[in-house]
Design a protein around this motif. Structure first.
Motif, PDB file in Angstrom:
ATOM      1  N   ILE A 177      -4.040  -5.218  -4.735  1.00 55.89           N
ATOM      2  CA  ILE A 177      -4.027  -4.788  -3.567  1.00 55.89           C
ATOM      3  C   ILE A 177      -2.633  -4.881  -2.868  1.00 55.89           C
ATOM      4  CG2 ILE A 177      -4.872  -5.396  -1.462  1.00 55.89           C
ATOM      5  CD1 ILE A 177      -7.509  -6.759  -2.682  1.00 55.89           C
ATOM      6  N   MET A 178      -2.207  -3.629  -2.339  1.00 58.43           N
ATOM      7  CA  MET A 178      -0.879  -3.434  -1.851  1.00 58.43           C
ATOM      8  C   MET A 178      -0.793  -3.075  -0.217  1.00 58.43           C
ATOM      9  SD  MET A 178       0.631  -1.172  -5.031  1.00 58.43           S
ATOM     10  CE  MET A 178      -0.944  -0.025  -5.162  1.00 58.43           C
ATOM     11  N   GLN A 179       0.090  -3.726   0.163  1.00 57.35           N
ATOM     12  CA  GLN A 179       0.135  -3.258   1.644  1.00 57.35           C
ATOM     13  C   GLN A 179       0.676  -1.941   1.744  1.00 57.35           C
ATOM     14  OE1 GLN A 179      -0.749  -5.208   4.366  1.00 57.35           O
ATOM     15  NE2 GLN A 179      -1.012  -7.299   3.700  1.00 57.35           N
ATOM     16  N   TYR A 180       0.180  -1.204   2.617  1.00 51.44           N
ATOM     17  CA  TYR A 180       0.407   0.155   2.810  1.00 51.44           C
ATOM     18  C   TYR A 180       0.720   0.810   4.290  1.00 51.44           C
ATOM     19  CZ  TYR A 180       0.578   5.122   0.559  1.00 51.44           C
ATOM     20  OH  TYR A 180       0.877   6.255   0.481  1.00 51.44           O
ATOM     21  N   GLU A 181       1.590   1.681   4.518  1.00 45.46           N
ATOM     22  CA  GLU A 181       1.536   2.117   5.749  1.00 45.46           C
ATOM     23  C   GLU A 181       1.694   3.926   5.661  1.00 45.46           C
ATOM     24  OE1 GLU A 181       1.171   3.496   8.886  1.00 45.46           O
ATOM     25  OE2 GLU A 181       1.364   1.390   9.499  1.00 45.46           O
ATOM     26  N   PRO A 182       0.634   4.562   5.891  1.00 42.18           N
ATOM     27  CA  PRO A 182       0.613   5.809   5.566  1.00 42.18           C
ATOM     28  C   PRO A 182       1.294   6.655   6.658  1.00 42.18           C
ATOM     29  CG  PRO A 182      -1.506   5.212   6.353  1.00 42.18           C
ATOM     30  CD  PRO A 182      -0.798   3.710   6.012  1.00 42.18           C
ATOM     31  N   ARG A 183       1.663   6.103   7.744  1.00 42.05           N
ATOM     32  CA  ARG A 183       2.329   6.840   8.533  1.00 42.05           C
ATOM     33  C   ARG A 183       3.939   6.730   8.416  1.00 42.05           C
ATOM     34  NH1 ARG A 183      -0.937   3.632  13.009  1.00 42.05           N
ATOM     35  NH2 ARG A 183      -0.341   1.770  11.477  1.00 42.05           N
ATOM     36  N   ASN A 184       4.393   5.917   7.575  1.00 40.33           N
ATOM     37  CA  ASN A 184       5.565   5.911   7.151  1.00 40.33           C
ATOM     38  C   ASN A 184       6.042   7.136   6.017  1.00 40.33           C
ATOM     39  OD1 ASN A 184       6.264   3.786   8.639  1.00 40.33           O
ATOM     40  ND2 ASN A 184       6.333   2.506   6.958  1.00 40.33           N
ATOM     41  N   PRO A 185       7.357   7.492   5.945  1.00 38.61           N
ATOM     42  CA  PRO A 185       7.597   8.639   4.895  1.00 38.61           C
ATOM     43  C   PRO A 185       7.200   7.919   3.385  1.00 38.61           C
ATOM     44  CG  PRO A 185       9.621   8.178   6.507  1.00 38.61           C
ATOM     45  CD  PRO A 185       8.494   7.078   6.862  1.00 38.61           C
ATOM     46  N   HIS A 186       7.160   8.828   2.285  1.00 40.34           N
ATOM     47  CA  HIS A 186       6.519   8.391   1.124  1.00 40.34           C
ATOM     48  C   HIS A 186       7.216   7.221   0.586  1.00 40.34           C
ATOM     49  CE1 HIS A 186       3.252  11.284   0.463  1.00 40.34           C
ATOM     50  NE2 HIS A 186       3.909  12.247   1.121  1.00 40.34           N
ATOM     51  N   HIS A 187       8.533   7.315   0.539  1.00 42.32           N
ATOM     52  CA  HIS A 187       9.181   6.286  -0.119  1.00 42.32           C
ATOM     53  C   HIS A 187       9.284   4.912   0.774  1.00 42.32           C
ATOM     54  CE1 HIS A 187      12.309   7.669   3.099  1.00 42.32           C
ATOM     55  NE2 HIS A 187      12.966   6.820   2.657  1.00 42.32           N
ATOM     56  N   LEU A 188       8.677   5.047   1.958  1.00 42.75           N
ATOM     57  CA  LEU A 188       8.721   3.720   2.724  1.00 42.75           C
ATOM     58  C   LEU A 188       7.303   3.132   2.882  1.00 42.75           C
ATOM     59  CD1 LEU A 188      11.472   4.472   5.226  1.00 42.75           C
ATOM     60  CD2 LEU A 188      11.711   2.895   3.185  1.00 42.75           C
ATOM     61  N   ARG A 189       6.149   3.561   2.291  1.00 44.58           N
ATOM     62  CA  ARG A 189       4.869   3.600   2.620  1.00 44.58           C
ATOM     63  C   ARG A 189       4.496   2.030   2.019  1.00 44.58           C
ATOM     64  NH1 ARG A 189       1.633   9.399   2.409  1.00 44.58           N
ATOM     65  NH2 ARG A 189       2.872  10.258   4.118  1.00 44.58           N
ATOM     66  N   TYR A 190       4.856   1.673   1.005  1.00 52.10           N
ATOM     67  CA  TYR A 190       4.561   0.325   0.287  1.00 52.10           C
ATOM     68  C   TYR A 190       5.463  -0.783   0.928  1.00 52.10           C
ATOM     69  CZ  TYR A 190       2.162   3.017  -3.248  1.00 52.10           C
ATOM     70  OH  TYR A 190       1.437   3.677  -3.996  1.00 52.10           O
ATOM     71  N   GLU A 191       4.785  -1.457   1.858  1.00 52.58           N
ATOM     72  CA  GLU A 191       5.321  -2.825   2.584  1.00 52.58           C
ATOM     73  C   GLU A 191       5.350  -3.831   1.893  1.00 52.58           C
ATOM     74  OE1 GLU A 191       4.128  -1.712   7.162  1.00 52.58           O
ATOM     75  OE2 GLU A 191       2.245  -2.470   6.012  1.00 52.58           O
ATOM     76  N   HIS A 192       6.555  -4.175   1.502  1.00 57.73           N
ATOM     77  CA  HIS A 192       7.040  -5.399   0.797  1.00 57.73           C
ATOM     78  C   HIS A 192       7.491  -6.544   1.769  1.00 57.73           C
ATOM     79  CE1 HIS A 192       6.853  -2.562  -2.440  1.00 57.73           C
ATOM     80  NE2 HIS A 192       7.785  -1.816  -2.023  1.00 57.73           N
ATOM     81  N   GLY A 193       6.905  -7.669   1.391  1.00 59.12           N
ATOM     82  CA  GLY A 193       7.137  -8.873   2.111  1.00 59.12           C
ATOM     83  C   GLY A 193       6.333  -9.025   3.448  1.00 59.12           C
ATOM     84  N   LYS A 194       5.459  -8.354   3.613  1.00 56.99           N
ATOM     85  CA  LYS A 194       4.390  -8.664   4.789  1.00 56.99           C
ATOM     86  C   LYS A 194       3.561  -9.757   4.698  1.00 56.99           C
ATOM     87  CE  LYS A 194       1.206  -5.751   7.766  1.00 56.99           C
ATOM     88  NZ  LYS A 194       0.709  -4.733   7.995  1.00 56.99           N
ATOM     89  N   ALA A 195       3.311 -10.381   5.673  1.00 54.70           N
ATOM     90  CA  ALA A 195       2.381 -11.517   5.357  1.00 54.70           C
ATOM     91  C   ALA A 195       1.169 -10.706   4.777  1.00 54.70           C
ATOM     92  CB  ALA A 195       2.319 -12.346   6.717  1.00 54.70           C
ATOM     93  N   PRO A 196       0.430 -11.663   3.960  1.00 52.34           N
ATOM     94  CA  PRO A 196      -0.812 -11.320   3.348  1.00 52.34           C
ATOM     95  C   PRO A 196      -2.102 -11.467   4.282  1.00 52.34           C
ATOM     96  CG  PRO A 196      -0.352 -13.480   2.309  1.00 52.34           C
ATOM     97  CD  PRO A 196       1.090 -12.831   3.196  1.00 52.34           C
ATOM     98  N   ALA A 197      -3.000 -10.762   4.008  1.00 53.44           N
ATOM     99  CA  ALA A 197      -4.094 -10.607   5.023  1.00 53.44           C
ATOM    100  C   ALA A 197      -5.139 -11.818   4.519  1.00 53.44           C
ATOM    101  CB  ALA A 197      -4.921  -9.376   4.745  1.00 53.44           C
ATOM    102  N   ALA A 198      -5.930 -12.091   5.208  1.00 52.61           N
ATOM    103  CA  ALA A 198      -7.096 -13.317   4.963  1.00 52.61           C
ATOM    104  C   ALA A 198      -7.820 -13.013   3.731  1.00 52.61           C
ATOM    105  CB  ALA A 198      -7.964 -13.275   6.176  1.00 52.61           C
TER     106      ALA A 198
END
Length: 357
Positions: free
Chosen positions: A200-221
């Motif tokens: 399971i990978m944090q992802y932000e589809p509104r970002n440019p392709h090379h910035l969509r995978y969000e590294h270091g974000k606090a994990p979900a519940a």
């Protein structure tokens, strides 16, 4: 010696890392290499026990070759027969039947007539469509996208009727889906390999392709992540994909499956990041070796989803029959009371005339 081959196109980092990792493991009588094809003859096998397919969606010749290899006993990852039949609108319908939340979605006929057809080819299609019913069901904002597309091609965000007509007029011969937009507070992209290994990978589809995978974000519940994982496994179990990604938009704590037809998902280290890349390479290598060990010549070594094997619709119908039986029992037990369902039906407003466009 059993050979594992990878079939790929413009990818750079994953194919070589995949081949190297398998060969580094030193499994007895198993090796890996890039697939090489110099001829394809009917009902004649290629020299591979396992073929990992990363490109046949763009090259019809490869798809035909893989089907021929499969009928001769190759374990093809993913099943080329199902991949040929699969599309996003059906996947949404399947998700509904197996209890995975998805956005409200309808399918629209192509704006332009397909080649070699005339208006006489569409005698069964109402004109105009029940646009009012469609709008009421899907609502705005919405997305319009090809029912069998990928890579964010020909995807339009729709906020009102004017935008719908303007963009629909651009779609040429594409068969489009109109889909409810899920306004999300969190988003995940999930790798699933072998129908059981999930990343399971944090992802932000509104970002440019090379910035969509969000590294270091606090994990979900954990509870939410467990639900997402269960849905990922369930969807891939029914679809029968060995190598796939599933995307979820989280709204009010509910994970909605947005896109789960990605049998050749992005695995480039420059986009997914080193940690995710290492996991994909290691897991894919182990799974390919597992399939090679089980592979037997001149047998069906493909993965077939539960929908094909048993029928998700059949399971849904059986479940519905049980609900009807329980409802009948309840009604009999409360004889003399008002049947609220029937009363409600009598109060349903008659549909208005369809909007012409």
């Amino acid at each position: 010696m059993k050979k594992i081959g990878i079939l790929f196109g413009q990818e750079r980092s994953f194919p070589q890392a995949f081949v190297d990792r398998i060969n580094e493991k030193g499994e007895k009588n198993i090796s890996a290499e890039f697939v090489r094809i110099d001829k394809v003859m009917q009902a004649e096998p290629l020299d591979y026990a396992v073929i990992v397919d990363r490109i046949s969606q763009d090259v019809p010749f490869y798809r035909a070759m893989l089907k021929n290899a499969a009928i001769c006993g190759a374990a093809v990852i993913n099943n080329p027969f199902w991949w040929s039949a699969d599309e996003k609108f059906f996947n949404n319908a399947l998700a509904v039947k197996i209890g995975v939340p998805v956005p409200k979605t309808v399918i629209l006929p192509s704006k332009e007539l397909p080649d070699d057809t005339t208006d006489q080819s569409f005698r069964n299609l109402a004109y105009p469509l029940d646009w009012e019913g469609i709008f009421k069901y899907v609502g705005f904002p919405a997305y319009m996208k090809p029912f069998d597309g990928g890579g964010w091609k020909e995807v339009y965000q729709i906020n009102n009727l004017d935008e719908l007509w303007d963009n629909y007029n651009k779609t040429k011969q594409y068969v489009m889906m109109l889909q409810e937009e899920i306004i999300f507070e969190d988003y995940f992209r999930c790798y699933c390999i072998g129908g059981k290994h999930v990343r399971i990978m944090q992802y932000e589809p509104r970002n440019p392709h090379h910035l969509r995978y969000e590294h270091g974000k606090a994990p979900a519940a954990k509870k939410l992540l467990d639900t997402v994982k269960n849905y990922v496994i369930k969807l891939n179990k029914y679809l029968g994909y060995d190598f796939n990604t599933v995307e979820f938009a989280i709204r009010d704590g509910v994970p909605y499956a947005i896109d789960f037809c990605n049998p050749a998902p992005d695995a480039e280290v420059t986009s997914v990041g080193q940690d995710n890349f290492d996991w994909v390479v290691e897991t894919a290598a182990d799974y390919a070796i597992e399939r090679a060990k089980k592979q037997k010549d001149d047998q069906d070594n493909l993965t077939w989803g539960e929908f094909v094997r048993t029928g998700a619709a059949k399971e849904h119908l059986l479940s519905s029959e049980k609900k009807v039986e329980r409802k009948a029992d309840k009604k009999e037990a409360s004889a003399g009371t008002i049947d609220h369902d029937i009363a409600a039906d009598k109060n349903v407003a008659k549909p208005k005339k369809a909007v012409k466009k």
